[in-house]
Design an enzyme around this catalytic site. Sequence first.
Site, PDB file in Angstrom:
ATOM      1  N   CYS A   1       1.044  -1.167  -0.119  1.00 26.00           N
ATOM      2  CA  CYS A   1      -0.248  -0.004   0.083  1.00 26.00           C
ATOM      3  C   CYS A   1       1.128   1.091   0.257  1.00 26.00           C
ATOM      4  CB  CYS A   1      -0.698  -0.152   1.087  1.00 26.00           C
ATOM      5  SG  CYS A   1      -0.806  -1.129   2.728  1.00 26.00           S
TER       6      CYS A   1
ATOM      7  N   ARG B   1       7.458 -11.142   5.328  1.00 18.96           N
ATOM      8  CA  ARG B   1       6.884 -11.057   6.791  1.00 18.96           C
ATOM      9  C   ARG B   1       7.444 -11.924   7.041  1.00 18.96           C
ATOM     10  NH1 ARG B   1       0.507 -10.008   5.209  1.00 18.96           N
ATOM     11  NH2 ARG B   1       0.769  -8.172   4.619  1.00 18.96           N
TER      12      ARG B   1
ATOM     13  N   GLN C   1       0.823 -10.612  -3.318  1.00 16.10           N
ATOM     14  CA  GLN C   1      -0.780 -10.231  -2.751  1.00 16.10           C
ATOM     15  C   GLN C   1      -1.327  -9.759  -4.198  1.00 16.10           C
ATOM     16  OE1 GLN C   1      -0.220  -8.036   0.939  1.00 16.10           O
ATOM     17  NE2 GLN C   1      -1.168  -8.706   1.397  1.00 16.10           N
TER      18      GLN C   1
ATOM     19  N   ASP D   1      -3.100  -7.753  -5.167  1.00 18.72           N
ATOM     20  CA  ASP D   1      -3.096  -6.506  -3.905  1.00 18.72           C
ATOM     21  C   ASP D   1      -3.658  -5.534  -4.660  1.00 18.72           C
ATOM     22  OD1 ASP D   1      -3.389  -5.705  -1.660  1.00 18.72           O
ATOM     23  OD2 ASP D   1      -1.850  -4.800  -1.249  1.00 18.72           O
TER      24      ASP D   1
ATOM     25  N   HIS E   1      -5.753  -1.092  -3.856  1.00 18.13           N
ATOM     26  CA  HIS E   1      -5.892  -0.339  -3.817  1.00 18.13           C
ATOM     27  C   HIS E   1      -6.956   1.256  -4.356  1.00 18.13           C
ATOM     28  CE1 HIS E   1      -2.704  -1.647  -1.329  1.00 18.13           C
ATOM     29  NE2 HIS E   1      -3.218  -1.975  -1.052  1.00 18.13           N
TER      30      HIS E   1
ATOM     31  N   LYS F   1     -11.626  -3.398   8.838  1.00 14.14           N
ATOM     32  CA  LYS F   1     -12.420  -4.209   7.488  1.00 14.14           C
ATOM     33  C   LYS F   1     -13.402  -6.006   7.780  1.00 14.14           C
ATOM     34  CE  LYS F   1      -9.262  -8.485   8.916  1.00 14.14           C
ATOM     35  NZ  LYS F   1      -8.099  -9.242   8.409  1.00 14.14           N
TER      36      LYS F   1
ATOM     37  N   HIS G   1      -8.172  -0.953   0.921  1.00 12.67           N
ATOM     38  CA  HIS G   1      -7.510  -1.948   0.620  1.00 12.67           C
ATOM     39  C   HIS G   1      -8.471  -3.543   0.309  1.00 12.67           C
ATOM     40  CE1 HIS G   1      -4.573   0.129   3.175  1.00 12.67           C
ATOM     41  NE2 HIS G   1      -5.463   0.555   3.130  1.00 12.67           N
TER      42      HIS G   1
END
Length: 688
Positions: free
Chosen positions: A369, A398, A416, A418, A420, A501, A547
């Site tokens: 992000c 991670r 991911q 991902d 946004h 979320k 997100h």
Amino acid sequence: MSRPQAPVPEPTPLVVVAAGTTAGSAVREAGLPGKGPDAVVVVRDAEGRLRDLSWAPAEDTEVEPVAADTEDGRSVIRHSAAHVLAQAVQQLFPEAKLGIGPPVKDGFYYDFDVERPFTPEDLRALEKRMKQIIKGSQRFSRRVVDSVEAAREELASEPYKLELVDLKSEVDTSEVMEVGGGELTVYDNLDPRTGDRVWGDLCRGPHVPTTRHIPAFTLTRVAAAYWRGNERNPQLQRIYGTAWESTEALDRHLELLAEAERRDHRRLGAELDLFSFPDEVGSGLPVFHPKGGLVRRELEDYSRRRHEEGGYEFVYSPHITKGALFETSGHLGWYRDGMFPAMHLDEERDENGVVRRQGQDYYLKPMNCPFHNLIYRSRGRSYRELPLRLFEFGSVYRYEKSGVVHGLTRVRGMTQDDAHIYCTPDQLQDEIRSLLTFVLDLLRDYGLDDFYLELSTRNEEKYVGSDEDWERATDALRAAAEASGLELVLDPGGAAFYAPKISVQARDALGRTWQMSTIQVDMQLPDRFDLEYTAPDGSRQRPVMVHRALFGSIERFFGVLTEHYGGAFPAWLAPVQVVGIPIASDHVEHLLGVAKELRSRGVRVEVDTSDDRMQKKIRNHTTQKVPFMVLAGANDVENGAVSFRFRDGGQLNGVPVATAVAAIADWIGRRENSSPTAETFEPAGAAG
């Protein structure tokens, strides 16, 4: 695969426990069951606390009976089974010191300090002893210990229990079903004939009335565990077991475990040559083999196509960045423990070793992000561009602890999917609803269609931003979730530090729940990155940032789908979609021609030209879970046809080649998620 939903149970009728009488007597007077899977084992009082049936309130009290075949009932049965296990251990191993023994999901465990590790033979002996204890109908009897000093005296030979008592004396807290509330309690197991104490344990309870109320259990395995989960503490032996309200329920659970083991993606990954975890690479860092790479590519390519149709724009970002970026985003303050350590780079020294240019810390990115925010901020934005949907298959890293890493479902390096989305406040509600529909539809395309939603709200001790922003974001998510018509479950305090979320929880073919997609409404990062857009009146306004991860990670989604399908991927995802099996070498040329036609239609096909006999080839490719096995013998060659063999053993004979090729290509093109069979896949012209 969709599973039928369990019927909603009728509300349990409340009963009144008269002052000075027991909950058990009120339950019996109400005519509620005392035996069988629906036997009442505890009650719930008006404050929601579970109480033993021997509990006697000081005044008339309305309670809810709790049956054995409910989640709370099973939890009490399992906790009681853990006590019986501990009793059996100390009877067979008198030197054993007790740790803790809580119920857990689908089972229980108990920790012991013993001179040597338990063996499989020990588990069998302990099961036998537990059955004897259960048959003896010992009564669980709650006793309040007068003081901490009295507890210390009674538990003088149990060092781990003494530690819990000391914790209790320092601060009024609870430690895994051992201490809690305003008092210290012990549960004694009493002989039903004499009333004598046979055994006891420090515990806050509650428990079933007698050991006879543990109708079905088994011990499953032994593992090492550090006392209170701290590696600086002694290592204990942990015995796991499971207990249920009936033998039938236990048998169903054990069969589910066996099927889950057969479907374990780590096992299938090796058997099907999909992926591996080389020691040379490191824990939690998978490599995908060619067959696994094909499956992964199909997952990603279809997702890309759907995102393009949904108006997303593709971006890319590097794997590492200067630490200042994560200071701005807040990750270094809130998420540092989950990040790999910094790499100190760019420092320059002269010939005397004096620093002439300061170095700086770089980090492997745990999130995409912040990079997307920089892309948004790279130039001025108008309200006419919003909503702006940025999408990336971004690799993140991670630092999961080694004990948490698990196959593909918990890794240290992941990709991911991902996205946004930047929108105006007025667009937010419609965008979340559209996002949720997009997410659910795409998951259904991959064969998952049994969902519920979870709403994670603010952790009051770990958040940034104003109460108003959090309330707006949470309300927007709740409204979209409720509009979906799916079951909504609350997760209080489960949100990340910057945003609430919605998470999509999907049930697989075995009914297990996996967290899939997440949608977060973020009012904080636009402030931190000073993101703006020009409104219709010319003013500069803050966008709202959403997100959205659909798979969560490609690796985890790959593992979930592998177990959902048991490795038998749908034909459109299968690494090898068709294999040609000649009955004899004379028939190879015919199948090579069929394979050429299939490849021209984009089908992944191989022809088995090995020296193995036909039946062995069929067994081999059935084991490899190939969806279409195309056979050819003399009659097929003569008639310009092929025969089909399917995963389930079904067969279709004499299908003209052109018909077979068209039917296979059509099945794959439709992205059918079921396995083809002789009944569901029957091209025109098949002889049957």
